[in-house]
Design a protein around this motif. Structure first.
Motif, mmCIF file in Angstrom:
data_model
loop_
_atom_site.group_PDB
_atom_site.id
_atom_site.type_symbol
_atom_site.label_atom_id
_atom_site.label_comp_id
_atom_site.label_asym_id
_atom_site.label_seq_id
_atom_site.Cartn_x
_atom_site.Cartn_y
_atom_site.Cartn_z
ATOM 1 N N TRP A 6 43.652 20.534 -13.236
ATOM 2 C CA TRP A 6 43.266 21.761 -12.755
ATOM 3 C C TRP A 6 42.496 21.397 -11.452
ATOM 4 O O TRP A 6 41.599 20.651 -11.012
ATOM 5 N N THR A 7 42.536 22.536 -10.454
ATOM 6 C CA THR A 7 41.744 22.505 -9.323
ATOM 7 C C THR A 7 40.221 23.047 -9.585
ATOM 8 O O THR A 7 40.045 23.663 -10.698
ATOM 9 N N LEU A 8 39.423 22.695 -8.684
ATOM 10 C CA LEU A 8 38.230 22.991 -9.047
ATOM 11 C C LEU A 8 37.972 24.797 -8.811
ATOM 12 O O LEU A 8 37.172 24.831 -9.576
ATOM 13 N N MET A 12 36.254 27.019 -12.120
ATOM 14 C CA MET A 12 35.334 27.839 -11.839
ATOM 15 C C MET A 12 35.513 29.131 -12.488
ATOM 16 O O MET A 12 34.767 29.933 -12.898
ATOM 17 N N VAL A 13 36.745 29.521 -12.241
ATOM 18 C CA VAL A 13 37.390 30.903 -12.827
ATOM 19 C C VAL A 13 37.490 30.912 -14.286
ATOM 20 O O VAL A 13 37.068 31.894 -15.016
ATOM 21 N N ALA A 14 37.811 29.686 -15.030
ATOM 22 C CA ALA A 14 37.892 29.826 -16.322
ATOM 23 C C ALA A 14 36.398 29.888 -16.768
ATOM 24 O O ALA A 14 36.165 30.591 -17.894
ATOM 25 N N LEU A 18 34.576 32.603 -19.328
ATOM 26 C CA LEU A 18 33.728 32.311 -20.499
ATOM 27 C C LEU A 18 32.273 32.722 -20.505
ATOM 28 O O LEU A 18 31.882 33.365 -21.640
ATOM 29 N N VAL A 19 31.716 32.687 -19.255
ATOM 30 C CA VAL A 19 30.311 33.284 -19.248
ATOM 31 C C VAL A 19 30.187 34.707 -19.530
ATOM 32 O O VAL A 19 29.518 35.303 -20.060
#
Length: 131
Positions: A6-8, A12-14, A18-19
């Motif tokens: 996965w890219t950074l 970050m989107v994932a 979740l947050v």
């Protein structure tokens, strides 16, 4: 050729999703743990009294509804059905004749100290009063 993994930005989107989902779930917890208020308790017990009245008139036999502690028991002849009302204290008995007339009252006391006394009219409507 694209490298595996996965890219950074995808990571970050994932994490952001979740947050957000966790925030929504946590915000709902206080509502789920809240004790039922006096009106909700009165509505539930009143519905059971009306169902008992309908049963007594429909089956042409005496039905009684008895409250004790957190439980409410509906009895007709040898049959009985119990329902638990957590976080409430119930007491009293309402006896409904085959013709629909009733005697007695149920006292419903919530954890917050609220107290209601419930009985039935001749036609099966719930009559609520203060303790």
């Amino acid at each position: 050729m694209k490298p595996a993994g996965w890219t950074l930005m995808e990571t970050m989107v994932a994490v952001a999703l979740l947050v957000a989902l966790t925030g929504v779930a946590v915000s709902q917890l206080p509502r789920m743990n809240r004790a039922p208020d006096a009106e909700q308790l009165q509505t539930r017990v009143g519905a059971m009294l009306q169902a008992a009245h309908t049963q007594a008139v429909g089956e042409e036999r005496q039905v009684s509804v008895t409250g004790a502690g957190e439980g409410l028991t509906l009895s007709a002849g040898e049959e009985s059905e119990a329902e638990r009302f957590g976080q409430a204290q119930l007491s009293g008995t309402v006896v409904i004749s085959a013709g629909g007339s009733s005697t007695g009252a149920l006292t419903v006391q919530g954890l917050g100290g609220s107290c209601r006394k419930l009985s039935l009219s001749e036609i099966g409507n719930v009559i609520a009063g203060s303790c």
